[in-house]
Design a protein around this motif. Structure first.
Motif, PDB file in Angstrom:
ATOM      1  N   ALA A 695      -1.964  10.882  -9.097  1.00 60.49           N
ATOM      2  CA  ALA A 695      -0.883   9.990  -8.676  1.00 60.49           C
ATOM      3  C   ALA A 695       0.439  10.498  -9.262  1.00 60.49           C
ATOM      4  O   ALA A 695       0.461  11.399 -10.106  1.00 60.49           O
ATOM      5  N   GLY A 696       1.548   9.825  -8.805  1.00 61.81           N
ATOM      6  CA  GLY A 696       2.869  10.187  -9.319  1.00 61.81           C
ATOM      7  C   GLY A 696       3.513  11.332  -8.589  1.00 61.81           C
ATOM      8  O   GLY A 696       4.422  11.981  -9.116  1.00 61.81           O
ATOM      9  N   GLY A 724       3.910  13.823 -11.976  1.00 57.14           N
ATOM     10  CA  GLY A 724       2.647  13.837 -11.216  1.00 57.14           C
ATOM     11  C   GLY A 724       1.484  14.347 -12.054  1.00 57.14           C
ATOM     12  O   GLY A 724       1.631  15.184 -12.939  1.00 57.14           O
ATOM     13  N   PRO A 728      -3.778  14.180  -5.866  1.00 57.57           N
ATOM     14  CA  PRO A 728      -3.913  12.908  -5.138  1.00 57.57           C
ATOM     15  C   PRO A 728      -4.972  13.000  -4.048  1.00 57.57           C
ATOM     16  O   PRO A 728      -5.217  14.065  -3.477  1.00 57.57           O
ATOM     17  N   THR A 745      -3.036   9.212  -1.062  1.00 51.19           N
ATOM     18  CA  THR A 745      -2.967   8.095  -1.990  1.00 51.19           C
ATOM     19  C   THR A 745      -2.325   8.596  -3.280  1.00 51.19           C
ATOM     20  O   THR A 745      -2.725   9.632  -3.815  1.00 51.19           O
ATOM     21  N   GLY A 746      -1.336   7.818  -3.754  1.00 50.55           N
ATOM     22  CA  GLY A 746      -0.619   8.231  -4.960  1.00 50.55           C
ATOM     23  C   GLY A 746       0.537   9.146  -4.657  1.00 50.55           C
ATOM     24  O   GLY A 746       1.088   9.771  -5.554  1.00 50.55           O
ATOM     25  N   SER A 772       1.874   3.115  -2.589  1.00 46.90           N
ATOM     26  CA  SER A 772       1.638   4.462  -3.112  1.00 46.90           C
ATOM     27  C   SER A 772       0.901   5.337  -2.107  1.00 46.90           C
ATOM     28  O   SER A 772       0.378   6.371  -2.447  1.00 46.90           O
ATOM     29  N   GLN A 773       0.810   4.843  -0.857  1.00 48.19           N
ATOM     30  CA  GLN A 773       0.123   5.642   0.169  1.00 48.19           C
ATOM     31  C   GLN A 773       1.134   6.154   1.183  1.00 48.19           C
ATOM     32  O   GLN A 773       2.083   5.461   1.552  1.00 48.19           O
TER      33      GLN A 773
END
Lengths: 808, 174
Positions: A695-696, A724, A728, A745-746, A772-773
């Motif tokens: 994520a990030g 990050g 992801p 995702t993320g 976050s998608q």
């Protein structure tokens, strides 16, 4: 003294010194073995010494020397020295007088290639048949002559073996003169008439005188004669004149000695009528074969010169054979004067020659002189010696000599009882023809061997069995004579071969056994299609042999089961063999395989037992497992990790099948939205998930990379404000055949969203974000397949994370 | 002491006379040694030719043994006179004039009988020893010179030859 062949050989050659010789003399008196061996050695030496001689004529020696360069062409050759002392006793026959070794003998056989010239120095041949046997076959060893170095040996070979030493006082051959004085043939007119022989006493007196002469001639060192093992040493008095006794007052027909003995006139008192069958044949042969011979002498007036011997002059000495040649018109000698009387069978044997036949009906066993003896035991030099047998020259030899009488004269009786008598004809150089072997004493021949049974062997047993089986299988002929049908006889064919229709199939099955199979395998058909021995069809069916001798003639072609409608019927033996796997295509394979496996197992167990038992096996297994454990993981790991490009965790096999009418792509399609307008026939594939939940990240840009066969879609992800981490999660799905949804995702959008222009396959991309998608909706021009997808990690912290998607 | 007389070289006359004296025996010996009278003449001529080139010092004493030695060697090695060309060149080389000598008794000497058959089964040395002793009537010293061995070896060789010949002859006769 020890018995030694070397000593005897040296003794025979006269190479021992005087003391040693005396020792051997004494030893020979008491040692039968050495005496026999000495006799053998002496006979063998005489045999070799009586070999034929080659003579180079005097007129050819000059050419010989000239070709060798020993003399010049014009140089005269010195006279050839005489090798024999000229001093000879007056009573010595002229052919024994001082002649060189090569001097031809008066009775040498004529040769076509050699011109026979009349020699005045050669007298007529003595009446050989008047000679006693012991005189005819007297052997005088040349070794007994101490003056051997004079090289003065002369040879008298009546049977090819006799040899007289040099300077030996010649044997006083007693002649009984009853008729007129002997004369010579006209063509031998230059031949001197032999000196008249003084009258003598009867045969006994003649022999006594002869023995006295021999005794006088003996050397003083020679042991007393009379023993069969010792020869008189006649060389002690080489020049001693010999007494001649040549008269036999009693016309009793006693065997006489003499170097010339004309037979009495026919019809003389006390003489039997000469059987013409015994001697006329010789005369007839001489006249028939007399092509190269000089013309025969005119028949002398009766009572004048009854007959004479032809004397070839230029005959080589090697042909030292008593081969008398009678002339036409010569009267045969009376039978009573022949030392050995011709048996009626022998006389009959001469009969065909009288009629000019080819000589003899030897094939008739009744007429065979040796019919009583086994064939192999007849020591016949002519029969065993092809060189002698092939000699077509007529051999005018007297009939076979009688058994040697040891009581008469008896000097060589004991020796003639040895091998010399058996080989008398074989070792002669010129004695040839069927009469050559007849010189063997029949009493000396070996008795016939009793028949011996051959020892039984497995091979002979099998052969007998096969022969018996063959005999039982033979088919009698139609004439019921018990004759076996041969190859050309119309024998009946075997049942399997002769039956043309299924109706003639044999009724039941009966086998003759495997032995008949072997026999039939030997009874293969000939070129003409017939068998040497036709097979008798068995009344109860085919035999194993007949089955095997079918069209394929082999075990492999033998059917294991009787096919329907087939004329091949298996015998019970064959069926039994087939059940046990002994015949058929796989005959012997399965049992052999089992045996091989069992043998291999036993060998393994023995090897293990020898090498330490099961521990060795366990250790081997452990090593094998260890090796597998080491090498299998290594082979499954990636080869290199230097490249930061991570391989796909799952095979991207996302297949999108085309749809007949592709919808227009929409840029605002929710990535997780279920397509409502999915065609009925389209089955969406399972979504493809990539990533580990990082994520990030922020989606900064999207690129296309067009390659030859595929299109790469690159998503550039930059770390967000918090930075990050990880990769992801990306879910790739295809709700329709021409729509692909990529949900990250993320990942958030970095700046803006919009519709990107397409490139090739991808006609348009719609990007939406929710929390976050982030969802990308790819509009495809055609159905595609995801070849590969994955991340390319940033090379440095804070770098760009790249997600690529290859579409083909 | 040196016997000067022994070193007198032999005159050709002596040697020729010696050859003339023993020519029949030499040819006979060679004929029975090789079993062929036609070849025996050439072999004997080869031996005599060799012996003429290297004659013994004492022709009258050693001449006979030297002649038999030369003939034996010629029979063993196949040395003929005139020499036959050897090698591939014999295919195109013209042979010399054949050795033509008239002799008699060759057919009889070449005809095989039991004695000769037994003789031919013997080894060469033994056959030569038998013939030298029983046919040529040489003494052991001369046989030793002819066979190039010692007299003792010649006696042993002769005894062994007689033993072997006797056994073979009896087998052939029977």
């Amino acid at each position: 003294m020890r018995c030694s062949l070397l000593v005897l050989s040296s003794y025979l050659d006269g190479e021992l010194d005087a003391p040693r010789r005396g020792e051997v003399d004494g030893h020979l008196v008491g040692c039968d073995r050495c005496r026999n061996a000495f006799n053998y050695l002496q006979e063998e030496a005489e045999r070799i010494g009586s070999l034929a001689r080659v003579r180079v004529p005097d007129e050819a020696i000059h050419g010989f020397m000239a070709q060798l360069g020993l003399i010049g062409p014009d140089e005269t050759l010195p006279s050839r020295p005489s090798r024999r002392p000229a001093a000879v006793a007056s009573g010595t026959p002229p052919w024994l007088e001082g002649r060189t070794t090569g001097t031809s003998l008066p009775w040498a056989p004529r040769r076509v290639s050699e011109a026979v010239a009349a020699d005045g120095n050669q007298p007529s041949l003595p009446f050989t048949t008047d000679l006693p046997v012991n005189e005819l076959f007297r052997l005088v060893s040349p070794r007994a002559d101490p003056s051997r170095e004079e090289d003065g040996e002369a040879q008298v070979n009546l049977n090819g073996r006799s040899t007289l030493a040099a300077g030996v006082p010649r044997i006083p051959l007693v002649v009984r003169v009853e008729g007129p004085a002997p004369a010579v043939a006209p063509e031998q007119g230059t031949a001197p008439v032999p000196p008249p022989l003084p009258p003598a006493a009867d045969a006994a007196a003649a022999m006594a005188v002869h023995q006295a002469a021999v005794t006088d001639a003996d050397d003083a060192d020679t042991p007393a004669s009379g023993e069969d093992d010792e020869l008189p040493d006649w060389a002690a008095a080489p020049d001693r004149p010999e007494p001649v006794v040549d008269e036999d007052p009693e016309p009793s027909g006693t065997p006489q000695t003499g170097w010339r003995s004309p037979p009495p006139a026919p019809g003389a008192p006390g003489q039997e009528e000469p059987p013409s069958s015994a001697w006329a044949g010789l005369v007839g042969r001489a006249s028939h074969d007399g092509g190269p011979f000089p013309p025969a002498a005119p028949p002398p007036p009766p009572g004048d010169v009854p007959w004479t011997w032809d004397v070839p002059q230029s005959e080589p000495p090697g042909a030292d054979v008593p081969d008398p040649v009678l002339r036409d018109g010569d009267a045969p000698p009376p039978v009573s004067q022949v030392p050995w009387t011709l048996s009626p069978r022998q006389q009959d044997r001469q009969s065909p020659r009288d009629a000019g036949g080819d000589g003899g009906d030897w094939a008739d066993p009744d007429e065979d002189l040796w019919a009583w003896a086994p064939r192999g035991d007849v020591v016949d030099g002519a029969a065993s010696d092809p060189d002698l047998s092939e000699d077509a020259e007529p051999q005018h030899l007297p009939p076979p000599p009688p058994p040697f009488d040891s009581t008469q004269g008896g000097q060589r009786a004991g020796r003639f009882a040895s091998w010399s008598s058996l080989g008398a004809a074989a070792d002669s150089d010129a004695v040839a023809g069927p009469e050559a072997g007849a010189a063997v004493d029949p009493l000396m021949a070996r008795p016939p061997r009793p028949p011996r049974l051959a020892p039984a062997s497995p091979v002979s047993w099998l052969r007998d069995k096969i022969a018996l089986r063959l005999a039982l299988m033979r088919q009698p002929r139609d004439d019921d004579q018990g004759m076996v049908s041969g190859a050309g006889s119309p024998g009946r064919e075997p049942a399997w071969r002769a039956a043309p229709s299924p109706d003639t199939a044999p009724p039941s099955v009966e086998s003759a056994g495997p032995i008949s199979a072997t026999a039939h395998s030997w009874n293969l058909p000939t070129a003409g299609g017939e068998r040497a021995v036709p097979v008798l069809p068995h009344p109860h069916g085919a035999t194993t042999a007949e089955e095997m001798m079918g069209p394929a003639d082999g075990f492999a072609a033998l059917p294991l089961a009787e096919p329907a409608g087939s004329r091949v019927h298996l015998g019970r033996h064959t069926r039994s063999l087939a059940r046990h796997g002994r015949v058929g295509p796989l005959a012997g394979t399965l049992p052999d395989l089992g045996k091989r496996l069992a043998a291999a197992r036993m060998r393994t167990r023995r090897a293990l037992a020898r090498a330490g038992g099961w521990w060795v096996l366990a250790g081997s297994l452990a090593v094998l497992v260890l090796l597998l454990a080491v090498f299998v993981p290594l082979s499954s790991k990636p080869a290199s990790t230097a490249v930061t490009r991570t391989p796909p965790t799952a095979p991207p096999t996302l297949l999108v099948t085309p749809r007949p009418s592709p919808p227009t792509p929409s840029a605002t399609v929710a990535p997780t939205a279920t397509p409502s307008s999915a065609p009925a026939g389209y089955v969406p594939p399972a979504p493809l998930t990539i990533g580990n939940g990082g994520a990030g990240w922020q989606l900064s840009s999207l690129d296309y990379g067009q390659h030859a066969t595929y299109l790469t879609v690159v998503l550039n992800l930059n770390p967000g404000t918090q930075g990050g981490s990880g990769e992801p999660t990306v879910v790739i799905s295809a709700p329709t055949a021409q729509t692909m949804v990529v949900t990250l995702t993320g990942v958030t959008l970095s700046s803006s969203s919009g519709t990107l222009t397409g490139s090739g396959v991808v006609t348009g991309v719609g990007v939406t974000t929710s929390g976050s998608q982030t969802a990308l909706r790819l509009a495809l021009a055609q159905s595609v397949t995801v070849q590969s997808a994955g991340y390319i990690l940033p090379t440095s912290p804070g770098g760009t994370l790249i997600f690529y998607l290859n579409l083909a | 002491m040196i016997n000067a007389a022994a070193n007198v070289p032999a005159t050709s006359g002596e040697f020729t006379e010696l050859v003339s004296e023993h020519l029949d025996d030499l040819v006979t010996y060679a004929a029975h040694l090789v079993g062929d009278a036609e070849s025996a003449v050439e072999l004997a001529a080869g031996g005599i030719f060799h012996a003429a080139k290297y004659p013994p010092a004492r022709v009258r004493v050693d001449g006979r043994a030297a002649l038999y030695r030369a003939v034996t060697r010629a029979c063993r090695t196949g040395e003929r006179y005139p020499p036959r060309p050897h090698g591939p060149s014999r295919l195109w080389r013209r042979n010399r004039t054949p050795f033509e000598v008239e002799f008699r008794g060759g057919d009889v000497a070449s005809r095989m009988n039991t004695v000769k058959r037994a003789l031919m089964t013997l080894p060469f040395e033994r056959r030569a020893a038998l013939l030298l002793s029983d046919l040529a009537q040489l003494r052991y010293a001369e046989i030793a010179r002819a066979l190039e061995c010692s007299p003792e070896a010649a006696s042993r060789l002769l005894a062994a030859a007689r033993r072997e010949f006797g056994s073979i002859y009896r087998e052939l006769v029977i």
